[in-house]
Design a protein around this motif. Structure first.
Motif, short mmCIF file in Angstrom:
data_model
loop_
_atom_site.label_atom_id
_atom_site.label_comp_id
_atom_site.label_asym_id
_atom_site.label_seq_id
_atom_site.Cartn_x
_atom_site.Cartn_y
_atom_site.Cartn_z
N ALA A 1 0.83 -1.21 0.00
CA ALA A 1 0.00 0.00 0.00
C ALA A 1 0.86 1.26 0.00
CB ALA A 1 -0.94 -0.01 1.21
N GLY A 2 1.94 1.21 0.78
CA GLY A 2 2.75 2.42 0.96
C GLY A 2 3.82 2.60 -0.11
N SER A 3 3.99 1.64 -1.02
CA SER A 3 5.08 1.73 -1.99
C SER A 3 4.64 2.23 -3.35
CB SER A 3 5.75 0.36 -2.14
OG SER A 3 6.21 -0.10 -0.89
N GLY A 4 3.37 2.55 -3.50
CA GLY A 4 2.91 3.09 -4.78
C GLY A 4 2.63 2.04 -5.84
N CYS A 5 2.56 0.75 -5.45
CA CYS A 5 2.29 -0.32 -6.43
C CYS A 5 0.91 -0.12 -7.08
CB CYS A 5 2.32 -1.68 -5.76
SG CYS A 5 3.69 -1.93 -4.63
N ARG B 1 11.73 -11.40 -7.48
CA ARG B 1 12.64 -11.00 -8.55
C ARG B 1 12.04 -9.80 -9.31
NH1 ARG B 1 12.77 -15.11 -12.30
NH2 ARG B 1 13.02 -16.52 -10.54
N SER B 2 10.73 -9.87 -9.65
CA SER B 2 10.09 -8.76 -10.37
C SER B 2 10.23 -7.47 -9.58
CB SER B 2 8.61 -9.05 -10.58
OG SER B 2 8.43 -10.03 -11.56
N VAL B 3 9.98 -7.56 -8.27
CA VAL B 3 9.99 -6.34 -7.45
C VAL B 3 11.40 -5.77 -7.36
CG1 VAL B 3 9.56 -5.45 -5.13
CG2 VAL B 3 7.95 -7.05 -6.16
N GLU B 4 12.41 -6.67 -7.32
CA GLU B 4 13.79 -6.18 -7.20
C GLU B 4 14.33 -5.66 -8.53
OE1 GLU B 4 15.79 -8.47 -3.45
OE2 GLU B 4 15.45 -9.66 -5.26
N ILE B 5 13.98 -6.36 -9.62
CA ILE B 5 14.49 -5.94 -10.93
C ILE B 5 13.69 -4.75 -11.46
CG2 ILE B 5 14.75 -6.61 -13.35
CD1 ILE B 5 15.18 -9.46 -12.39
N GLY B 6 12.32 -4.83 -11.34
CA GLY B 6 11.49 -3.82 -11.97
C GLY B 6 11.49 -4.04 -13.46
N ARG C 1 14.43 -2.51 -5.16
CA ARG C 1 15.45 -3.24 -4.40
C ARG C 1 15.98 -2.42 -3.23
NH1 ARG C 1 18.85 -2.12 -8.95
NH2 ARG C 1 18.28 -4.09 -9.91
N ASP C 2 15.65 -1.11 -3.19
CA ASP C 2 16.11 -0.30 -2.07
C ASP C 2 15.23 -0.44 -0.83
OD1 ASP C 2 18.21 0.56 -3.53
OD2 ASP C 2 17.22 2.40 -4.23
N LEU C 3 14.11 -1.14 -0.96
CA LEU C 3 13.30 -1.39 0.25
C LEU C 3 14.12 -2.25 1.20
CD1 LEU C 3 9.73 -2.28 -1.13
CD2 LEU C 3 10.37 -0.26 0.19
N PRO C 4 13.97 -2.03 2.52
CA PRO C 4 14.69 -2.88 3.48
C PRO C 4 14.32 -4.35 3.27
CG PRO C 4 13.59 -1.05 4.60
CD PRO C 4 13.14 -1.01 3.17
N PRO C 5 15.28 -5.28 3.45
CA PRO C 5 15.02 -6.71 3.22
C PRO C 5 13.80 -7.22 3.97
CG PRO C 5 17.34 -6.34 3.68
CD PRO C 5 16.67 -5.01 3.85
N LYS C 6 13.59 -6.73 5.19
CA LYS C 6 12.44 -7.18 5.98
C LYS C 6 11.14 -6.84 5.25
CE LYS C 6 10.40 -6.57 10.59
NZ LYS C 6 9.35 -5.55 10.38
N LYS C 7 11.09 -5.61 4.72
CA LYS C 7 9.87 -5.18 4.02
C LYS C 7 9.68 -5.97 2.73
CE LYS C 7 8.91 -0.74 5.87
NZ LYS C 7 8.39 0.60 5.61
N LEU C 8 10.78 -6.23 2.02
CA LEU C 8 10.69 -7.01 0.79
C LEU C 8 10.13 -8.39 1.10
CD1 LEU C 8 13.94 -6.18 -1.22
CD2 LEU C 8 11.58 -5.79 -1.90
#
Ligand code: HEC
Length: 233
Positions: free
Chosen positions: A166-170, A202-207, A215-222
């Motif tokens: 919700a907070g990441s603009g997806c 992978r999609s979220v990290e690569i874009g 990929r700049d989101l903290p690992p916990k959030k990812l």
């Protein structure tokens, strides 16, 4: 209204009409003078006080929450309530236009000379219901969730991931249940049926494509995000 009452009313009306002055030029002159005063005051205030302009628009912002002015909240809410795309024109153009036309034609379909609201039950009830409905819709529109909230029931362990999405603009590019925009990205409502957790991550990290990388989101959030999305089947 009884015929005798109507007769009395018409006589009184005739009498007042003879005593009165014609609309043009008397009332027109008065209205014009007052309009000039109002415009003059607005010009004076804009020169003396200036207008607040707020910060410059930032087209790259993904956190901006677009909101209409308060007096449009009832229309805004109508649009939020009516979800199916084929009904959207009815909510945005149809209902307001029908209401405006009804208001314009009021003198033609309501010919009764009665002016006491208590003795005009239909008009009074219709007016009260309209005001109440607009007030209620305005309240819902003013307090409604923003596009950075996801209105969806999930198991408690996935709440955190839902908040990250919700907070990441997806939602600007993806539809999720009844939330978000249908495109340019594919719908995520049943994403787990299509691709496994690792592929989501992978999609979220690569874009891929025009999607930005997260990929700049903290690992916990990812991880929370991936847990949530891979639960959607
Ligand atoms: C600027 C628009 C945009 C934003 C913002 C965006 N995406 Fe995407 N996303 C896309 C597009 C477009 C695709 C399809 C890319 C392709 O395959 O070329 C995609 C693909 C995906 C896929 C793969 C879907 C599949 O069926 O293969 C996932 C998962 C995904 N996005 C999740 C997210 C998540 C989670 C967020 C927020 C953290 C997000 N996206 C933000 C545009 C966006």
């Amino acid at each position: 209204m009884k015929p005798a009452d109507k007769q009395a009313y018409l006589e009184e009306y005739e009498l007042l009409k003879k005593k009165g002055k014609p609309f043009f030029p008397y009332a027109v002159l008065k209205d014009s003078a007052m309009m000039l005063v109002v415009v003059g005051v607005i010009i004076l205030m804009s020169v003396l006080l200036g207008a607040e302009q707020g910060p410059k628009a930032d087209p790259t912002s993904t956190t901006y929450v677009p909101r209409p002015e308060w007096y449009f909240f009832f229309l805004f809410e109508l649009l939020r309530v009516i979800k199916p795309p084929e009904l959207v024109p009815i909510a945005t153009i149809g209902i307001p236009t029908i209401c405006m036309v009804l208001l314009l034609l009021l003198p033609f379909y309501d010919r009764g000379p009665e002016r006491n609201p208590i003795r005009r039950p239909i008009a009074t009830t219709a007016g009260c219901i309209t005001i109440a409905a607009m007030a209620y819709l305005s309240y819902l529109g003013a307090t409604g969730g923003s596009p950075t909230e996801i209105d969806m029931k999930v198991a408690p362990q996935y709440e955190a991931g839902k908040e990250v999405v919700a907070g990441s603009g997806c939602l600007a590019c993806h539809k999720l249940g009844e939330n978000g925009n249908n495109g340019p990205g594919p719908e995520l409502t049943h994403i787990a049926q299509r691709i496994p957790r690792a592929a989501i991550l992978r999609s979220v990290e690569i874009g891929p494509g025009i999607m930005p990388s997260f990929r700049d989101l903290p690992p916990k959030k990812l991880n929370e995000l991936a847990d949530f999305l891979s639960s959607l089947d």
